[in-house]
Design a protein around this motif. Sequence first.
Motif, PDB file in Angstrom:
ATOM      1  N   UNK A   8       0.808  -1.226   0.000  1.00  0.00           N
ATOM      2  CA  UNK A   8       0.000   0.000   0.000  1.00  0.00           C
ATOM      3  C   UNK A   8       0.838   1.270   0.000  1.00  0.00           C
ATOM      4  N   UNK A   9       2.060   1.222   0.517  1.00  0.00           N
ATOM      5  CA  UNK A   9       2.854   2.455   0.608  1.00  0.00           C
ATOM      6  C   UNK A   9       3.863   2.619  -0.527  1.00  0.00           C
ATOM      7  N   UNK A  10       3.828   1.741  -1.514  1.00  0.00           N
ATOM      8  CA  UNK A  10       4.790   1.780  -2.616  1.00  0.00           C
ATOM      9  C   UNK A  10       4.985   3.171  -3.222  1.00  0.00           C
ATOM     10  N   UNK A  11       3.920   3.938  -3.495  1.00  0.00           N
ATOM     11  CA  UNK A  11       4.140   5.250  -4.108  1.00  0.00           C
ATOM     12  C   UNK A  11       4.988   6.211  -3.262  1.00  0.00           C
ATOM     13  N   UNK A  12       4.995   6.029  -1.948  1.00  0.00           N
ATOM     14  CA  UNK A  12       5.724   6.941  -1.069  1.00  0.00           C
ATOM     15  C   UNK A  12       6.928   6.291  -0.391  1.00  0.00           C
ATOM     16  N   UNK A  13       7.150   5.016  -0.647  1.00  0.00           N
ATOM     17  CA  UNK A  13       8.177   4.272   0.087  1.00  0.00           C
ATOM     18  C   UNK A  13       9.572   4.518  -0.479  1.00  0.00           C
ATOM     19  N   UNK A  14      10.523   4.670   0.409  1.00  0.00           N
ATOM     20  CA  UNK A  14      11.925   4.843   0.010  1.00  0.00           C
ATOM     21  C   UNK A  14      12.754   3.604   0.328  1.00  0.00           C
ATOM     22  N   UNK A  15      12.115   2.626   0.923  1.00  0.00           N
ATOM     23  CA  UNK A  15      12.824   1.399   1.292  1.00  0.00           C
ATOM     24  C   UNK A  15      13.376   0.680   0.068  1.00  0.00           C
ATOM     25  N   UNK A  16      12.597   0.616  -1.000  1.00  0.00           N
ATOM     26  CA  UNK A  16      13.041  -0.085  -2.211  1.00  0.00           C
ATOM     27  C   UNK A  16      14.362   0.489  -2.710  1.00  0.00           C
ATOM     28  N   UNK A  17      14.490   1.817  -2.732  1.00  0.00           N
ATOM     29  CA  UNK A  17      15.731   2.447  -3.194  1.00  0.00           C
ATOM     30  C   UNK A  17      16.892   2.146  -2.252  1.00  0.00           C
ATOM     31  N   UNK A  18      16.614   2.152  -0.953  1.00  0.00           N
ATOM     32  CA  UNK A  18      17.664   1.852   0.031  1.00  0.00           C
ATOM     33  C   UNK A  18      18.154   0.411  -0.137  1.00  0.00           C
ATOM     34  N   UNK A  19      17.221  -0.520  -0.333  1.00  0.00           N
ATOM     35  CA  UNK A  19      17.599  -1.922  -0.512  1.00  0.00           C
ATOM     36  C   UNK A  19      18.359  -2.133  -1.821  1.00  0.00           C
ATOM     37  N   UNK A  20      17.927  -1.454  -2.871  1.00  0.00           N
ATOM     38  CA  UNK A  20      18.632  -1.541  -4.151  1.00  0.00           C
ATOM     39  C   UNK A  20      20.075  -1.038  -3.998  1.00  0.00           C
ATOM     40  N   UNK A  21      20.239   0.073  -3.307  1.00  0.00           N
ATOM     41  CA  UNK A  21      21.584   0.624  -3.084  1.00  0.00           C
ATOM     42  C   UNK A  21      22.441  -0.351  -2.269  1.00  0.00           C
TER      43      UNK A  21
END
Length: 147
Positions: free
Chosen positions: A95-108
């Motif tokens: 549900x929070x995908x549009x505002x989530x920054x976790x994906x970018x942190x994990x990718x990094x």
Amino acid sequence: MQLTSFTDYGLRALIYMATLPEGKLTNITEVTNTYGVSRNHMVKIINQLSRAGFVAATRGKNGGIRLGMKANQIVIGEVVRKMEPLQLVDCSACAITPACRLRNALHAAVQVFLRELDSYTLADLVEGNTPLYEIILSEPPVAMKIK
């Protein structure tokens, strides 16, 4: 980050082959006996390593497997990229995908992890490692269960 057993055993199979004299053929049974892993599982692993060019597989009576390139040309980060599903989380149903920054942190974080692995070759892991050679080249191979 935890690697799958598929990638783990893939790396260990490469380590095994790298300890053999250059160009010497081995077979999947020898590798499975050394590590105490299922032969069916190892067949799939070797197949993928072969498709990626890390292993040369020859069929037939005089066939076998060996490294597909020199150990100093096999970059550990590349092996992991070819073997491992590197998506740490599936954000598609969140549900929070549009505002989530976790994906970018994990990718990094994954990129840093892979960059570190890119600094090692298979040769770095085996050359001068006398205890490794003693274990793998012992007759018969000592089963090394991976936990």
